[in-house]
Design a protein around this motif. Structure first.
Motif, PDB file in Angstrom:
ATOM      1  N   GLY A 164       0.782  -1.239   0.000  1.00 12.11           N
ATOM      2  CA  GLY A 164       0.000   0.000   0.000  1.00 12.11           C
ATOM      3  C   GLY A 164       0.807   1.279   0.000  1.00 12.11           C
ATOM      4  O   GLY A 164       0.245   2.371   0.151  1.00 12.11           O
ATOM      5  N   ILE A 165       2.128   1.189  -0.144  1.00 11.79           N
ATOM      6  CA  ILE A 165       2.939   2.416  -0.185  1.00 11.79           C
ATOM      7  C   ILE A 165       2.991   2.886  -1.638  1.00 11.79           C
ATOM      8  O   ILE A 165       3.423   2.159  -2.523  1.00 11.79           O
ATOM      9  CB  ILE A 165       4.350   2.172   0.395  1.00 11.79           C
ATOM     10  N   LYS A 166       2.525   4.105  -1.862  1.00 12.99           N
ATOM     11  CA  LYS A 166       2.440   4.625  -3.237  1.00 12.99           C
ATOM     12  C   LYS A 166       3.251   5.906  -3.432  1.00 12.99           C
ATOM     13  O   LYS A 166       3.506   6.324  -4.547  1.00 12.99           O
ATOM     14  CB  LYS A 166       0.959   4.917  -3.596  1.00 12.99           C
ATOM     15  N   ARG A 167       3.593   6.584  -2.304  1.00 10.90           N
ATOM     16  CA  ARG A 167       4.365   7.838  -2.394  1.00 10.90           C
ATOM     17  C   ARG A 167       5.618   7.681  -1.531  1.00 10.90           C
ATOM     18  O   ARG A 167       5.520   7.530  -0.312  1.00 10.90           O
ATOM     19  CB  ARG A 167       3.540   9.009  -1.843  1.00 10.90           C
ATOM     20  N   ALA A 168       6.777   7.720  -2.192  1.00  9.05           N
ATOM     21  CA  ALA A 168       8.020   7.520  -1.432  1.00  9.05           C
ATOM     22  C   ALA A 168       9.031   8.611  -1.740  1.00  9.05           C
ATOM     23  O   ALA A 168       9.028   9.218  -2.809  1.00  9.05           O
ATOM     24  CB  ALA A 168       8.619   6.151  -1.759  1.00  9.05           C
ATOM     25  N   PHE A 169       9.883   8.835  -0.753  1.00  8.97           N
ATOM     26  CA  PHE A 169      11.016   9.761  -0.862  1.00  8.97           C
ATOM     27  C   PHE A 169      12.262   8.888  -0.755  1.00  8.97           C
ATOM     28  O   PHE A 169      12.258   7.896  -0.026  1.00  8.97           O
ATOM     29  CB  PHE A 169      10.940  10.758   0.306  1.00  8.97           C
ATOM     30  N   THR A 170      13.336   9.202  -1.481  1.00  3.60           N
ATOM     31  CA  THR A 170      14.547   8.394  -1.341  1.00  3.60           C
ATOM     32  C   THR A 170      15.664   9.214  -0.708  1.00  3.60           C
ATOM     33  O   THR A 170      15.851  10.395  -1.031  1.00  3.60           O
ATOM     34  CB  THR A 170      15.037   7.822  -2.688  1.00  3.60           C
ATOM     35  N   LEU A 171      16.408   8.581   0.210  1.00  6.27           N
ATOM     36  CA  LEU A 171      17.560   9.199   0.876  1.00  6.27           C
ATOM     37  C   LEU A 171      18.691   8.179   0.848  1.00  6.27           C
ATOM     38  O   LEU A 171      18.571   7.105   1.432  1.00  6.27           O
ATOM     39  CB  LEU A 171      17.185   9.565   2.313  1.00  6.27           C
ATOM     40  N   VAL A 172      19.757   8.504   0.108  1.00  6.15           N
ATOM     41  CA  VAL A 172      20.864   7.548  -0.027  1.00  6.15           C
ATOM     42  C   VAL A 172      22.197   8.265   0.130  1.00  6.15           C
ATOM     43  O   VAL A 172      22.300   9.472  -0.081  1.00  6.15           O
ATOM     44  CB  VAL A 172      20.851   6.839  -1.407  1.00  6.15           C
ATOM     45  N   SER A 173      23.205   7.481   0.454  1.00  2.00           N
ATOM     46  CA  SER A 173      24.565   7.996   0.547  1.00  2.00           C
ATOM     47  C   SER A 173      25.089   8.276  -0.866  1.00  2.00           C
ATOM     48  O   SER A 173      24.870   7.482  -1.786  1.00  2.00           O
ATOM     49  CB  SER A 173      25.435   6.953   1.244  1.00  2.00           C
ATOM     50  N   ASP A 174      25.782   9.403  -1.007  1.00  4.34           N
ATOM     51  CA  ASP A 174      26.143   9.900  -2.340  1.00  4.34           C
ATOM     52  C   ASP A 174      27.416   9.244  -2.886  1.00  4.34           C
ATOM     53  O   ASP A 174      28.438   9.895  -3.088  1.00  4.34           O
ATOM     54  CB  ASP A 174      26.318  11.422  -2.268  1.00  4.34           C
TER      55      ASP A 174
ATOM     56  N   PHE B  57       9.826   0.949  -8.336  1.00  7.64           N
ATOM     57  CA  PHE B  57       8.681   1.560  -7.659  1.00  7.64           C
ATOM     58  C   PHE B  57       7.787   2.297  -8.658  1.00  7.64           C
ATOM     59  O   PHE B  57       6.557   2.155  -8.622  1.00  7.64           O
ATOM     60  CB  PHE B  57       9.203   2.522  -6.582  1.00  7.64           C
ATOM     61  N   THR B  58       8.388   3.055  -9.576  1.00  6.02           N
ATOM     62  CA  THR B  58       7.561   3.798 -10.540  1.00  6.02           C
ATOM     63  C   THR B  58       6.960   2.851 -11.581  1.00  6.02           C
ATOM     64  O   THR B  58       5.831   3.042 -12.017  1.00  6.02           O
ATOM     65  CB  THR B  58       8.354   4.933 -11.231  1.00  6.02           C
ATOM     66  N   ALA B  59       7.715   1.789 -11.948  1.00  6.87           N
ATOM     67  CA  ALA B  59       7.172   0.808 -12.913  1.00  6.87           C
ATOM     68  C   ALA B  59       5.917   0.143 -12.346  1.00  6.87           C
ATOM     69  O   ALA B  59       5.015  -0.248 -13.094  1.00  6.87           O
ATOM     70  CB  ALA B  59       8.220  -0.239 -13.250  1.00  6.87           C
ATOM     71  N   GLY B  60       5.856   0.023 -11.002  1.00  6.12           N
ATOM     72  CA  GLY B  60       4.700  -0.605 -10.360  1.00  6.12           C
ATOM     73  C   GLY B  60       3.624   0.406  -9.987  1.00  6.12           C
ATOM     74  O   GLY B  60       2.712   0.075  -9.212  1.00  6.12           O
ATOM     75  N   GLY B  61       3.736   1.643 -10.457  1.00  2.39           N
ATOM     76  CA  GLY B  61       2.683   2.634 -10.213  1.00  2.39           C
ATOM     77  C   GLY B  61       2.949   3.562  -9.041  1.00  2.39           C
ATOM     78  O   GLY B  61       2.114   4.413  -8.719  1.00  2.39           O
ATOM     79  N   GLY B  62       4.115   3.451  -8.412  1.00  2.14           N
ATOM     80  CA  GLY B  62       4.439   4.339  -7.285  1.00  2.14           C
ATOM     81  C   GLY B  62       4.935   5.697  -7.763  1.00  2.14           C
ATOM     82  O   GLY B  62       5.348   5.853  -8.914  1.00  2.14           O
ATOM     83  N   GLU B  63       4.894   6.671  -6.830  1.00  7.84           N
ATOM     84  CA  GLU B  63       5.362   8.023  -7.165  1.00  7.84           C
ATOM     85  C   GLU B  63       6.536   8.386  -6.250  1.00  7.84           C
ATOM     86  O   GLU B  63       6.470   8.166  -5.037  1.00  7.84           O
ATOM     87  CB  GLU B  63       4.209   9.011  -6.953  1.00  7.84           C
ATOM     88  N   ILE B  64       7.598   8.936  -6.848  1.00  8.81           N
ATOM     89  CA  ILE B  64       8.742   9.415  -6.054  1.00  8.81           C
ATOM     90  C   ILE B  64       8.508  10.910  -5.811  1.00  8.81           C
ATOM     91  O   ILE B  64       8.483  11.701  -6.753  1.00  8.81           O
ATOM     92  CB  ILE B  64      10.073   9.191  -6.801  1.00  8.81           C
TER      93      ILE B  64
END
Ligand code: PHB
Length: 389
Positions: A159-169, A184-191
């Motif tokens: 059920g998670i559809k809106r995500a933010f990403t935080l990663v080491s650079d 995530f976007t291929a499965g219909g999620g939004e970043i």
């Protein structure tokens, strides 16, 4: 650190077992990893895992006695790692290069492996492209895309559809971000937003604030374990994300078994995907954990890097058995390809095409079991190849 002390730290030569075997009867493994500095646990866990394998299986394979030459990169130091690898090959005459907790050190060493024709056994460094840098690289650990793809799929299913990403650079962070966004976007999620934090001394508060402001359902995180993951979880707790209903989802690097107790109870309930858990329920893992404590003491809890060191040593042992002790680099590489092992993490295989690992990725939740914080596996994705290839 002064050059002299770098040299002293880097020149620790260690032979296992009593007495020195005749030169033709030994195989020398140059263990190049992080033994001091902020990532000191990486090399320590890897080498502890290697020694644990020797404890359980002896030190002679295909008639050759294993001897370790240990060299300290002191952190993410590509130039030093490269020089140490060159020294290992030319001065110490090692047959095999091994170790590599951090991607920059592995990437810098790969050309040395090619030039000197020495198998290079990667026991953690997890940026997808490392195995492509030399035909002599084989990886017994994981890749970030491999651990990330299942997390994105699990999030969508839950059920998670809106995500933010935080990663080491740096390499593994960029790999994790790219794979998460793709799946995530291929499965219909939004970043709803993305940030990359510096590898050295990040200050997380402004990044966490940016994540919170974009109002995601979840923040997907990759950070190299240690002081950074401890600081991030502290910020997550202090800034009230949990109360705001923002979930953390991550690869298991965030809830590393070796650091989990130091991160404390605010980790309870965190969901991650990963290839190894200290709590993995199997006879192989129980034997590994017991032998690890007998070999190395109980100061460090064995984690995925220890499992990588153990499995890397197992792969070297099996390859030497197949070559009947020959250290011919092409014979050893042929022996690695297609190798199957019953690892403490479950069944693993080296893909003969890519020399990268194929393994089960588990979905886990942090729980307190018998007073200990552990990653309890509750779902699995079998036979995952690196999707970055
Ligand atoms: C890496 O530098 O490749 C790396 C370091 C720590 C991890 C995973 C990957 O947990």
């Amino acid at each position: 650190m002064k050059p002299a002390s770098i040299l002293a730290a880097a020149c620790l030569v260690l032979a296992l077992g009593a007495g020195s075997a005749a030169a033709q009867g030994t195989v020398k493994i140059g263990v190049i990893a992080e033994f001091t500095g902020p990532f000191a646990d990486y090399g320590t866990q890897i080498y502890n895992g290697m020694k644990t394998y020797i404890k359980l299986n002896g030190d002679t394979f295909g008639g050759k006695k294993v001897e370790f030459v240990v060299k300290d990169t002191t952190g993410a130091s590509p130039e030093l790692a490269k020089r140490l690898a060159q020294d290992a090959v030319t001065l110490d005459k090692v047959d095999i290069l091994a170790g590599f907790g951090l991607t920059p050190n592995a990437l810098a060493t790969a050309p040395v492996a090619t030039e000197a024709k020495k198998p290079m056994v990667v026991m953690n460094a997890a940026t997808s492209v490392i195995t492509k840098q030399s035909p002599y690289v084989v990886r017994l650990s994981h890749t970030l895309p491999q651990d990330t793809m299942p997390m994105a799929q699990w999030a969508l299913k839950n059920g998670i559809k809106r995500a933010f990403t935080l990663v080491s650079d740096y390499g593994p962070g960029k790999d994790a971000e790219a794979q998460f966004v793709k799946t995530f976007t291929a499965g219909g999620g939004e970043i709803v937003g993305s940030v990359r934090t510096p590898l050295a001394n990040p200050e997380f508060a402004p990044f966490i604030q940016r994540a919170t402001d974009s109002n995601p359902q979840a923040i997907f995180v990759f950070l190299p374990p240690g002081s950074q993951t401890i600081a991030f979880i502290k910020g997550y707790e202090e800034r009230g994300l949990k109360q705001a209903g923002i979930k953390i989802i991550a690869t298991g690097d965030l809830t590393d078994d070796g650091v989990l107790e130091a991160m404390g109870d605010s980790t309870i309930g965190l969901i991650t995907t990963f290839h190894y858990s200290f709590a993995h329920d199997s006879p192989e893992n129980k034997a590994f954990i017991k032998a690890y404590a007998e070999t190395n003491g109980t100061k460090l809890r064995p984690n995925f890097m220890a499992a990588g060191g153990y499995d890397g040593m197992a792969a070297i042992a099996e390859a030497l058995k197949k070559t009947k002790g020959s250290t011919d680099p092409d014979a050893l590489m042929a022996a690695f390809k297609g190798l199957k092992l019953n690892s403490p993490r479950g069944a693993i295989m080296i893909d003969p095409e890519t020399r990268d690992i194929v393994q089960t990725v588990y979905v886990r939740r942090v729980e307190k079991v018998n007073g200990q914080l552990v990653n309890v596996e509750f779902d699995r994705f079998p036979d995952v190849k690196d999707p970055g290839k």
